[in-house]
Design a protein around this motif. Structure first.
Motif, short mmCIF file in Angstrom:
data_model
loop_
_atom_site.label_atom_id
_atom_site.label_comp_id
_atom_site.label_asym_id
_atom_site.label_seq_id
_atom_site.Cartn_x
_atom_site.Cartn_y
_atom_site.Cartn_z
N UNK A 44 0.83 -1.22 0.00
CA UNK A 44 0.00 0.00 0.00
C UNK A 44 0.85 1.25 0.00
N UNK A 45 2.18 1.07 -0.04
CA UNK A 45 3.09 2.20 -0.22
C UNK A 45 4.08 1.79 -1.29
N UNK A 46 4.48 2.75 -2.12
CA UNK A 46 5.30 2.48 -3.30
C UNK A 46 6.55 1.66 -3.01
N UNK A 47 7.31 2.03 -1.99
CA UNK A 47 8.60 1.39 -1.75
C UNK A 47 8.55 0.17 -0.83
N UNK A 48 7.39 -0.10 -0.24
CA UNK A 48 7.36 -1.17 0.77
C UNK A 48 7.52 -2.55 0.15
N UNK A 49 7.99 -3.49 0.97
CA UNK A 49 8.12 -4.88 0.54
C UNK A 49 6.72 -5.46 0.32
N UNK A 50 6.63 -6.41 -0.59
CA UNK A 50 5.35 -7.08 -0.83
C UNK A 50 4.99 -7.97 0.36
N UNK A 51 3.72 -7.96 0.71
CA UNK A 51 3.22 -8.73 1.85
C UNK A 51 2.31 -9.84 1.33
N UNK A 52 2.56 -11.11 1.70
CA UNK A 52 1.66 -12.19 1.29
C UNK A 52 0.27 -11.97 1.89
N UNK A 53 -0.77 -12.25 1.10
CA UNK A 53 -2.13 -12.05 1.59
C UNK A 53 -3.08 -13.01 0.89
N UNK A 54 -4.31 -13.05 1.38
CA UNK A 54 -5.38 -13.80 0.74
C UNK A 54 -6.50 -12.81 0.44
N UNK A 55 -6.93 -12.76 -0.82
CA UNK A 55 -8.05 -11.91 -1.21
C UNK A 55 -9.33 -12.72 -1.15
#
Length: 124
Positions: A44-55
């Protein structure tokens, strides 16, 4: 609410809801339509690491996003951007969030209530 520190549990959440997601390639991804849920990554921020999630897909095209581990400082109005591998799937504006880790911890503490061991037995 102002948290006492930058790492306070009140700043962390693991559930959020977006508005209707704008999907880039397919609208929405076949896996999400078929299974009503899909594992992917988000930021949700440009530079942040990707976070695993479930949609989890809602009837109105919005999604619930359940994070594998709570993320800090998610704010309504920011955009959640979803990825599968290197591919950007799409994005949706964050509308609301689930309870913070702090709220969840408070709830857990309340549910447990007093334990039997806490009672002081009269000496005999």
């Amino acid at each position: 609410f102002k948290a006492p520190s930058t790492d306070h549990p009140a700043l962390y959440r693991d559930l959020l809801r977006t508005n209707r997601v704008h999907w880039i390639a397919e609208e929405p991804p076949a896996e999400l339509v078929r299974d009503k849920m899909m594992e992917c990554h988000f930021r949700f921020r440009h530079q942040m690491a990707l976070v695993p999630c479930v949609l989890t897909l809602n009837q109105d095209g919005s999604v619930w996003v359940t994070l594998v581990k709570p993320a800090r400082a998610i704010t309504p109005g920011q955009f959640a951007v979803f990825y599968k591998g290197d591919e950007c799937l799409g994005s949706g504006k964050i509308l609301r969030m689930g309870p913070s880790v702090y709220t969840m911890q408070q709830g857990k503490n309340r549910e447990q209530g007093p334990k039997k061991e806490d009672k002081i037995e009269p000496a005999t």
